[in-house]
Design a protein around this motif. Sequence first.
Motif, PDB file in Angstrom:
ATOM      1  N   GLU A  99       0.626  -1.199  -0.184  1.00 33.96           N
ATOM      2  CA  GLU A  99       0.036   0.233   0.044  1.00 33.96           C
ATOM      3  C   GLU A  99       0.695   1.271  -0.090  1.00 33.96           C
ATOM      4  OE1 GLU A  99      -4.166  -1.276   2.214  1.00 33.96           O
ATOM      5  OE2 GLU A  99      -2.245  -0.587   3.507  1.00 33.96           O
ATOM      6  N   LYS A 100       1.987   1.368   0.686  1.00 33.67           N
ATOM      7  CA  LYS A 100       2.642   2.378   0.848  1.00 33.67           C
ATOM      8  C   LYS A 100       3.573   2.771  -0.511  1.00 33.67           C
ATOM      9  CE  LYS A 100       5.239   5.702   2.783  1.00 33.67           C
ATOM     10  NZ  LYS A 100       4.738   7.067   3.327  1.00 33.67           N
ATOM     11  N   LEU A 101       4.032   1.605  -1.212  1.00 32.18           N
ATOM     12  CA  LEU A 101       4.666   1.554  -2.446  1.00 32.18           C
ATOM     13  C   LEU A 101       3.680   2.394  -3.578  1.00 32.18           C
ATOM     14  CD1 LEU A 101       6.988  -1.399  -2.377  1.00 32.18           C
ATOM     15  CD2 LEU A 101       7.774   0.859  -2.406  1.00 32.18           C
ATOM     16  N   LEU A 102       2.584   1.854  -3.514  1.00 32.48           N
ATOM     17  CA  LEU A 102       1.529   2.319  -4.426  1.00 32.48           C
ATOM     18  C   LEU A 102       1.305   3.910  -4.223  1.00 32.48           C
ATOM     19  CD1 LEU A 102      -0.965  -0.694  -4.897  1.00 32.48           C
ATOM     20  CD2 LEU A 102       0.783   0.212  -6.471  1.00 32.48           C
ATOM     21  N   SER A 110      -0.892  -0.164 -10.080  1.00 34.37           N
ATOM     22  CA  SER A 110      -2.080  -0.900  -9.731  1.00 34.37           C
ATOM     23  C   SER A 110      -1.754  -1.633  -8.595  1.00 34.37           C
ATOM     24  CB  SER A 110      -2.638  -1.468 -10.823  1.00 34.37           C
ATOM     25  OG  SER A 110      -3.691  -2.206 -10.413  1.00 34.37           O
ATOM     26  N   LYS A 111      -0.497  -2.468  -8.677  1.00 32.60           N
ATOM     27  CA  LYS A 111      -0.162  -3.434  -7.687  1.00 32.60           C
ATOM     28  C   LYS A 111       1.226  -3.950  -7.694  1.00 32.60           C
ATOM     29  CE  LYS A 111      -4.457  -5.097  -7.533  1.00 32.60           C
ATOM     30  NZ  LYS A 111      -5.191  -3.965  -8.204  1.00 32.60           N
ATOM     31  N   ILE A 283       7.878  -0.631 -12.615  1.00 29.15           N
ATOM     32  CA  ILE A 283       8.941   0.044 -11.885  1.00 29.15           C
ATOM     33  C   ILE A 283       9.653  -1.109 -11.169  1.00 29.15           C
ATOM     34  CG2 ILE A 283       9.662   1.663 -10.248  1.00 29.15           C
ATOM     35  CD1 ILE A 283       7.414   3.228 -11.112  1.00 29.15           C
ATOM     36  N   THR A 284      10.878  -1.302 -11.029  1.00 29.08           N
ATOM     37  CA  THR A 284      11.711  -2.254 -10.295  1.00 29.08           C
ATOM     38  C   THR A 284      12.283  -1.283  -9.059  1.00 29.08           C
ATOM     39  OG1 THR A 284      13.646  -2.324 -11.495  1.00 29.08           O
ATOM     40  CG2 THR A 284      11.816  -4.075 -12.069  1.00 29.08           C
ATOM     41  N   CYS A 285      12.550  -1.911  -7.897  1.00 28.16           N
ATOM     42  CA  CYS A 285      13.247  -1.201  -6.944  1.00 28.16           C
ATOM     43  C   CYS A 285      13.720  -2.025  -5.923  1.00 28.16           C
ATOM     44  CB  CYS A 285      12.135  -0.133  -6.008  1.00 28.16           C
ATOM     45  SG  CYS A 285      10.406  -1.114  -5.447  1.00 28.16           S
ATOM     46  N   SER A 297      12.776  -6.687  -2.555  1.00 33.48           N
ATOM     47  CA  SER A 297      12.603  -5.774  -3.793  1.00 33.48           C
ATOM     48  C   SER A 297      11.136  -5.760  -4.111  1.00 33.48           C
ATOM     49  CB  SER A 297      13.539  -6.428  -4.942  1.00 33.48           C
ATOM     50  OG  SER A 297      13.107  -7.531  -5.175  1.00 33.48           O
ATOM     51  N   ALA A 298      11.037  -5.075  -5.218  1.00 35.00           N
ATOM     52  CA  ALA A 298       9.515  -5.010  -5.460  1.00 35.00           C
ATOM     53  C   ALA A 298       9.280  -4.433  -6.987  1.00 35.00           C
ATOM     54  CB  ALA A 298       8.574  -3.876  -4.682  1.00 35.00           C
ATOM     55  N   LEU A 299       8.386  -5.067  -7.587  1.00 32.76           N
ATOM     56  CA  LEU A 299       7.921  -4.719  -9.041  1.00 32.76           C
ATOM     57  C   LEU A 299       6.830  -4.011  -8.781  1.00 32.76           C
ATOM     58  CD1 LEU A 299       8.113  -5.083 -12.241  1.00 32.76           C
ATOM     59  CD2 LEU A 299       7.319  -7.148 -12.011  1.00 32.76           C
TER      60      LEU A 299
END
Length: 460
Positions: A99-102, A110-111, A283-285, A297-299
């Motif tokens: 939720e924070k990343l969005l 979106s996700k 976006i990758t992080c 990490s996150a996509l």
Amino acid sequence: MNRHFKALHERDIASVVHPQTNLQKHLTVGPSIITHGEGIYVYDEKGKRFLDSGAALWCAALGFKNERVAKVAYDAMHQLPYFQIFRGYSHGPAIELSEKLLKIAPVPMSKVLLQCSGSEANDTAVKMAWYYWHGVGKPDKRKIITRMGSYHGSTCVAISMTGNTSYHRSFGLPFDGFIHVDGLNFYRTGEPGETEEAFSQRLADSLEATILREGPDTIAAFFADPVQGNAGALPPPKGYFEKVQALLRKYDILFVADEVICGFGRTGNMWGSQTCGLKPDMITCAKGLSAAMLPISALLINQRVFDVMVGESARIGAFIHGFTYAGHPVASAVALEVLKIYDEIDIVSRVKSLEAPFLAMLKSLSDHPLVGEGSGVGLLGGIEIVESKETRKSFPPQARINEIIDRHAEASGIILRTTPANRIAFSPPLIISEDEIAEMQRLTMKALNGALADIRSARS
């Protein structure tokens, strides 16, 4: 060296394989053992202090000790040491982090698909691009375009994207279908009299020619890091991304922003995409996401891509992808706490306030005989190492200039990130102070002076 650390050296040589290391040399020289850290400094087994100008691997944004994050990790370990997010299971930390990343994403997303490393995130982004084009009935769109000088990770797919041949040698890589277009170093490859805008147009024209040669109907995605880390923390030339994104829209090619290095304040905005005006589909992080306290990490995926993922997973029965530790509850809790700290200390404003002294440091280093010019943004930048300022000529490989600089850096009490691109990259912890930036400049100059003395001595 005392008996304890001598034994550690011997055990390391006997048991550990070190990435990015000359393994034969390591069997003789052994490791540099880091025992602890404090702020922007780390300490070795002899008690010597080093200013880490690269935040380890670009990632220790909050430095090398944080009791608050350590307590969150401890509490999370007691609450739920592990559970997976496969097959519809979830837990609070993964939900809150997503939720924070969005909420803070630079463009609407979106996700969030949580992963374990930057390499995994980029590898997964390639799979999602392929999944997307299968879902819309264009399975032949599989080729991936990246740039020379960009690093995207160490999996077989991510390293195939990486535009640096030294990462491919002896591995039988890159895979077919991974295309590398021109790098972005205006200082090195700009033509006489050419403006940055004209240089960017030349790069865009070359990219378009590549797209047309390969066939737009065969190209799945274009990947770009806003500032090229592996190229030596190299910012894009003026107008570059505006021209490139127009081409991606024209030929219906997905755009993935690799924010593994640039994300979370590093460039003076929360995202490098904001700094460089990017509007990616994914976006990758990683790295700054947890300030390197734990691997995560996150996509981030936009609605266009996610809608197709939903339909395709329904068609085949499930979304068959995942890593065991993805969304790990402890790592997720740590990342969420790091993001809270960023908010509390206003990390973006902090970096913006330090950008001027940081860029002034790079400019001052440009006066050195071994340095051509410096460039950067936020707290991310580098200096060009040259044999000749007049011709901008690089040192030949046999000169081993990086080894010489590294040796003098160690003696001077600073860890420098020398790169194959003939740049020294700087990405200090984001908690660095203006006084510490001045110290970083002084220690770097000391290392460069030592290297210059060695070079002149060898020539005399």
